[in-house]
Structures are given as C-alpha cells and as structure tokens.
Write an enzyme that holds these catalytic residues in place. Structure first.
Site, short mmCIF file in Angstrom:
data_model
loop_
_atom_site.label_atom_id
_atom_site.label_comp_id
_atom_site.label_asym_id
_atom_site.label_seq_id
_atom_site.Cartn_x
_atom_site.Cartn_y
_atom_site.Cartn_z
NE ARG A 7 -33.65 -7.86 -10.87
CZ ARG A 7 -34.84 -8.40 -10.71
NH1 ARG A 7 -35.65 -7.91 -9.83
NH2 ARG A 7 -35.22 -9.46 -11.38
NE ARG A 63 -18.50 -19.56 -5.34
CZ ARG A 63 -18.60 -18.33 -4.87
NH1 ARG A 63 -18.07 -17.31 -5.52
NH2 ARG A 63 -19.23 -18.09 -3.74
CB CYS A 74 -29.07 -20.26 -5.32
SG CYS A 74 -27.60 -20.23 -6.34
CD GLU A 77 -37.92 -14.75 -8.89
OE1 GLU A 77 -39.01 -14.17 -8.66
OE2 GLU A 77 -36.83 -14.18 -8.78
NE ARG A 89 -37.97 -12.65 -12.57
CZ ARG A 89 -38.83 -13.61 -12.88
NH1 ARG A 89 -38.64 -14.84 -12.43
NH2 ARG A 89 -39.90 -13.35 -13.63
CE1 TYR A 107 -35.13 -8.07 -16.34
CE2 TYR A 107 -34.18 -5.99 -17.04
CZ TYR A 107 -34.75 -6.78 -16.07
OH TYR A 107 -34.93 -6.28 -14.79
NE ARG A 115 -38.14 -4.71 -14.63
CZ ARG A 115 -38.87 -5.60 -13.96
NH1 ARG A 115 -39.82 -6.26 -14.52
NH2 ARG A 115 -38.61 -5.85 -12.69
#
Length: 116
Positions: A7, A63, A74, A77, A89, A107, A115
């Site tokens: 992540r 790319r 893609c 959210e 994210r 992050y 987090r």
C-alpha cells in the site's frame, strides 16, 4: 513466491496534471525503493483518486516511468465525509518471497496521517 499487496498514498496541493503525475511517480518510486523491488516483480497496480482530483489518470505516471508491461487500473475513492482530500492511493500487487509483515508501506505528504 507469493503475490503480496503493498500500500501507498500521497497528496497533492491542487488538481493539476503535472502535480498528480509528479506525486504519483514519487510515490511509486519510493514504494519500489523501500521494498527493494524490481519492476518485473510488479504484477499489477490499482491507483485511486479522491473525487476532487480528475486532471489526469495517475496510471500515466507509471507509463512515464516505463512500466509498460504492468497491468494498471485507475478508480475513484468513495466519498467519505471528513476523509483526506486530494489523495492518491496505490495498491501494488507484487510477486515476492518476502513475508507480508516485512513489506514497507509508503505514505507521503499529508497521507502520513492515514497510518500511524
């Protein structure tokens, strides 16, 4: 060898193509570096944007890094009240012998607050 989920997230100050691509590249590169990955180990990447970002598909950043053989997707959210705005994210699926607990999730910028 197993497929693992890695992540990462970052933020941008504005909804501009240049800013989204720069921040996404920075995040992807840091995720690879933090986990000592080879590009060939990346099976696929899901990239999401919050609803306030729509200037470009963040997959374009991958790319531009030359990741032309990596499957990319893609998405947007879900809009949760009070959630972090202008956020990108990443869920990177990697083929690795590392244990899931040993992976270093990344992050950056305001996303460090996601987090602890």
């Amino acid at each position: 060898m197993f497929t693992r989920g890695l992540r990462g997230a970052t933020t941008v100050a504005s909804n501009s193509k240049a800013e989204i691509l720069t921040a996404t590249k920075e995040l992807l590169i840091e995720m690879v570096k933090a986990n000592d990955l080879k590009t060939e180990a990346i099976a696929s990447i899901i990239l999401t944007l919050t609803a306030d970002l729509n200037a470009v598909f963040p997959a374009e950043a991958a790319r531009e890094l030359g990741w032309n053989d990596t499957a990319l997707l893609c998405a947007r959210e879900i809009e949760v009240p009070g959630s972090l705005p202008k956020c990108i994210r990443v869920l990177m699926h990697i083929n690795s012998t590392q244990e899931q607990k040993d992976l270093r999730h990344v992050y950056l910028k305001e996303a460090v607050n996601l987090r602890r």
